[in-house]
Design an enzyme around this catalytic site. Structure first.
Site, PDB file in Angstrom:
ATOM      1  N   PRO A  52       0.834  -1.219   0.000  1.00 45.70           N
ATOM      2  CA  PRO A  52       0.000   0.000   0.000  1.00 45.70           C
ATOM      3  C   PRO A  52       0.863   1.261   0.000  1.00 45.70           C
ATOM      4  O   PRO A  52       1.787   1.392   0.791  1.00 45.70           O
ATOM      5  CB  PRO A  52      -0.793  -0.125   1.308  1.00 45.70           C
ATOM      6  CG  PRO A  52      -0.724  -1.568   1.667  1.00 45.70           C
ATOM      7  CD  PRO A  52       0.586  -2.064   1.159  1.00 45.70           C
ATOM      8  N   GLU A  53       0.554   2.162  -0.933  1.00 42.21           N
ATOM      9  CA  GLU A  53       1.262   3.440  -1.029  1.00 42.21           C
ATOM     10  C   GLU A  53       0.268   4.558  -0.730  1.00 42.21           C
ATOM     11  O   GLU A  53      -0.832   4.301  -0.254  1.00 42.21           O
ATOM     12  CB  GLU A  53       1.873   3.578  -2.436  1.00 42.21           C
ATOM     13  CG  GLU A  53       2.779   2.386  -2.798  1.00 42.21           C
ATOM     14  CD  GLU A  53       3.386   2.482  -4.193  1.00 42.21           C
ATOM     15  OE1 GLU A  53       3.548   3.606  -4.703  1.00 42.21           O
ATOM     16  OE2 GLU A  53       3.693   1.435  -4.781  1.00 42.21           O
TER      17      GLU A  53
END
Ligand SMILES: [Zn+2]
Length: 274
Positions: free
Chosen positions: A2-3
């Site tokens: 996840p960014e």
């Protein structure tokens, strides 16, 4: 992993559901996901506490609690932070369960366990070296091309490596770094400090374009990412180069190249990116 767009999606979805709720029960099933404080202090400090806000800094999801403390989650590679009801079947790899005073439940699941949970004031977590000093937020109005230029100035490391450094710019990981370099027509292996004014302007615009598109797509679900309701995002349907080594370049049609940079597989076009 996840960014920024994935964590931003979680924060926006959870805020209306969580603000005003308080913690009715704390079950820490696997204490190794908790980096600060110790498990006894964690439960004691969290229990009964009301959530006043949900937000994001870099790839960190922040729950602002009454009294000024933060419940912080970093989802690592495969972490999932999901809202649901206690009656729903439990998934595998469930490490933390928080019951809320309205009958809802927050569940932290993480098969690969690179994620982490923190509780404390920001100053306390920084002093305990649990929160790094993060660079500017790329979607913030104060993040200008001139600021990006200052962050990259003098850097001899490859552009990709510098973009992944959370102290330089916060929130960018492997997916959006490759996408932004392609949009900006910049080779990810060139020295970050070698970018001229026009290239910096393209990179600045490219970063914003791919991050905003990622948020509009509700994140990118390549492997484990799920939103707060357990649903996948749709960013993977519009990726230009990430994960597409050997496939035709969307711009020139020649095969996309792949190279390892900063320990990460990096995909780019040898012809369109300079
Ligand atoms: Zn090309």
């Amino acid at each position: 992993m996840p960014e920024l767009p994935e964590v931003e999606t979680l924060a926006r979805d959870l805020a209306p559901r969580l603000v005003g709720r308080s913690m009715a029960a704390v079950q820490l099933r696997r204490s190794s996901v908790l980096r600060y404080p110790d498990p006894e202090a964690f439960a004691a400090r969290l229990l009964g506490r009301r959530i006043e806000g949900v937000g994001r800094r870099g790839k960190y999801l922040l729950h602002r609690l009454e009294g000024g403390e933060l419940l912080v989650l970093h989802l690592g590679m495969s972490g999932q932070w999901r809202w649901g009801l206690p009656s729903e079947p439990e998934p595998t790899h469930l490490h933390l369960v928080l019951d809320l005073d309205d009958g809802g439940q927050l569940r932290y699941r993480d098969p690969r366990r690179f994620g982490r949970v923190l509780l404390g004031t920001e100053a306390e977590l920084v002093a305990a070296r649990c929160l790094p000093r993060l660079g500017p937020e790329p979607l913030d109005p104060t993040f200008t091309p001139a600021l990006l230029q200052r962050r990259l100035a003098g850097r001899r490391a490859p552009l990709k490596a510098v973009l992944l450094d959370q102290r330089v710019v916060a929130g960018i990981g492997n997916i959006y770094a490759d996408e932004a370099c392609f949009v900006a027509r910049l080779r990810p292996d060139r020295a970050a400090g070698s970018l001229g004014r026009a290239a910096i302007a393209r990179l600045h615009a490219g970063l914003r374009q791919v991050l905003e598109a990622g948020i509009r797509s509700r994140g990118t679900s390549i492997a484990d990412y799920r939103d707060a309701w357990g649903e996948i995002g749709h960013g993977q349907e519009r990726l230009l180069v990430y994960g597409r080594a050997g496939e035709p370049c969307p711009r020139c049609g020649r095969p996309l190249a792949s190279q390892r940079l900063a320990g990460r597989t990096t995909v780019f076009c040898r012809f369109c990116q300079r």
